[in-house]
Design an enzyme around this catalytic site. Structure first.
Site, short mmCIF file in Angstrom:
data_model
loop_
_atom_site.label_atom_id
_atom_site.label_comp_id
_atom_site.label_asym_id
_atom_site.label_seq_id
_atom_site.Cartn_x
_atom_site.Cartn_y
_atom_site.Cartn_z
CB SER A 130 44.22 45.12 37.56
OG SER A 130 43.45 45.83 38.30
CE1 TYR A 152 42.42 41.13 41.13
CE2 TYR A 152 43.54 43.43 41.11
CZ TYR A 152 42.66 42.38 40.55
OH TYR A 152 41.90 43.04 39.72
N1 LIG Z 1 35.56 44.94 38.63
C1 LIG Z 1 36.63 45.78 38.70
O1 LIG Z 1 36.63 46.91 39.10
C2 LIG Z 1 37.91 45.38 38.17
C3 LIG Z 1 39.19 46.14 38.13
C4 LIG Z 1 40.39 45.69 37.51
C5 LIG Z 1 40.17 44.33 36.98
N2 LIG Z 1 39.37 43.55 36.91
C6 LIG Z 1 39.62 42.28 36.71
O2 LIG Z 1 38.61 42.09 35.57
C7 LIG Z 1 38.37 40.71 35.68
C8 LIG Z 1 36.74 40.26 35.58
O3 LIG Z 1 36.36 40.89 36.77
P1 LIG Z 1 34.68 41.23 37.20
O4 LIG Z 1 34.83 42.33 37.95
O5 LIG Z 1 34.03 41.13 35.97
O6 LIG Z 1 34.44 39.95 38.15
P2 LIG Z 1 33.28 39.00 38.70
O7 LIG Z 1 33.50 38.58 40.00
O8 LIG Z 1 31.91 40.03 38.32
O9 LIG Z 1 33.24 38.00 37.29
C9 LIG Z 1 34.62 37.23 37.39
C10 LIG Z 1 34.01 35.74 36.91
O10 LIG Z 1 35.25 34.97 36.81
C11 LIG Z 1 34.69 33.96 37.32
N3 LIG Z 1 35.96 33.01 37.75
C12 LIG Z 1 36.39 33.01 39.07
N4 LIG Z 1 37.42 32.25 39.34
C13 LIG Z 1 37.31 31.31 37.85
C14 LIG Z 1 38.39 30.29 37.63
N5 LIG Z 1 39.19 29.78 38.52
N6 LIG Z 1 37.99 29.95 36.50
C15 LIG Z 1 37.16 30.14 35.77
N7 LIG Z 1 36.57 31.33 35.89
C16 LIG Z 1 36.56 31.81 37.27
C17 LIG Z 1 33.91 33.94 38.27
O11 LIG Z 1 32.89 32.80 38.51
C18 LIG Z 1 32.99 35.06 37.54
O12 LIG Z 1 31.88 34.62 36.80
C19 LIG Z 1 38.99 39.85 36.68
O13 LIG Z 1 40.32 39.51 36.16
C20 LIG Z 1 39.69 41.08 37.57
O14 LIG Z 1 40.84 40.93 38.32
C21 LIG Z 1 38.25 44.05 37.60
#
Ligand SMILES: NC(=O)c1ccc[n+]([C@@H]2O[C@H](COP(=O)([O-])OP(=O)(O)OC[C@H]3O[C@@H](n4cnc5c(N)ncnc54)[C@H](O)[C@@H]3O)[C@@H](O)[C@H]2O)c1
Length: 254
Positions: free
Chosen positions: A144, A157
């Site tokens: 991230s 985080y």
């Molecule tokens: N959306 C953003 O702005 C952003 C920015 C930087 C990093 N990220 C990272 O991107 C990744 C995906 O984020 P997103 O925004 O698509 O989130 P999201 O919440 O839309 O999707 C995350 C998915 O991970 C699954 N999940 C959660 N805990 C889990 C576990 N213990 N085992 C297996 N699956 C699990 C959830 O059920 C969900 O389907 C994450 O690692 C997040 O930290 C997101």
């Protein structure tokens, strides 16, 4: 021209939503057989059903990445079903509860670390065991912008996401000469259900403020992260390992 992953096998964690879903779909559309893993079993079965109905070769796997036994079973099931593992995108992640470091609880620290860092480590451990034997492979870990800068009230985080970069570089060094590449992607603000949850939790104003500080003046789309992951996973990135690629509209430049 798009990426070609014909005859290749990809595994995506957190594949039921947001960035993971967009990337699993992109791998499938590029011709890969894809294992979609997620702790939300119902949702991952539903999205795999949709991709399957569209003619793609996919399987759903219920897996909580914080449980090492489930992670081992996830990798075994992928290889048992499709015969190999070429590309893994370790993407599953959760937010911490907003709190100053002095007020954060040990429970929240453990919850975030068990998914965002230990889960990532466990995924890499079993994927690398298989790739080492296979003699090839590519792993992309989801860090991230929080892996590159600090974040007030988000120490757990950000610490986990910094840790992901350490895991990535260390494993990349170990396997660089063995035809296995390990990289990370650092998304900026991407519009996904996670971002929607942040708005619902009263962080909408903070996110709006963040958009103003993004040089491109907009949030990103999950598909823009998927493009970077597919490139890093593809043979076109054959000389790239140990890197953390920011896909953030220029945010980290400041
Ligand atoms: N959306 C953003 O702005 C952003 C920015 C930087 C990093 N990220 C990272 O991107 C990744 C995906 O984020 P997103 O925004 O698509 O989130 P999201 O919440 O839309 O999707 C995350 C998915 O991970 C699954 N999940 C959660 N805990 C889990 C576990 N213990 N085992 C297996 N699956 C699990 C959830 O059920 C969900 O389907 C994450 O690692 C997040 O930290 C997101």
């Amino acid at each position: 021209m798009g990426f070609v992953f014909a005859n290749q096998v990809a595994l995506v964690t957190g594949a039921a939503s947001g960035i993971g879903l967009a990337t699993a779909r992109a791998f499938a559309e590029a011709g890969a057989a894809v294992a979609l893993a997620d702790v939300n079993r119902e949702a991952v079965h539903a999205v795999a059903g949709e991709l399957s109905a569209a003619g793609h070769k996919v399987i759903p796997i219920g897996c909580d990445v914080s449980d090492i036994t489930q992670v081992q079973a996830m990798v075994r099931q992928t290889v048992a079903e499709f015969g190999r593992l070429d590309a893994a995108f370790n993407n599953a992640g959760i937010q911490n509860l907003l709190a100053e470091t002095a007020d954060a609880t040990a429970e929240d620290y453990d919850r975030v670390m068990s998914v965002n860092l230990r889960g990532m480590w466990a995924c890499m451990k079993f994927q690398l065991q298989h790739m080492r034997e296979q003699g090839s492979g590519s792993i992309v870990n989801c860090s991230s912008l929080g892996g590159l800068v600090g974040g007030a009230e988000r120490a757990n985080y950000h610490a986990a996401k910094h840790g992901v970069i350490g895991l990535t570089k260390s494993a990349a060094l170990e396997y660089a000469a063995r035809n296995i590449r390990v990289n990370a992607v650092c998304p900026g603000l991407i519009w996904t259900p996670m971002a929607e949850q942040m708005v619902a939790a009263g962080q909408g104003e903070a996110l709006e403020g963040m958009v103003k500080s993004i040089p491109m003046a907009r949030h990103g789309r999950p598909e823009e992260i998927a493009d970077a992951v597919l490139w890093l996973s593809s043979r076109r990135a054959s000389y790239v390992t140990g890197q953390s690629i920011s896909v953030d509209g220029g945010f980290i430049m400041r």
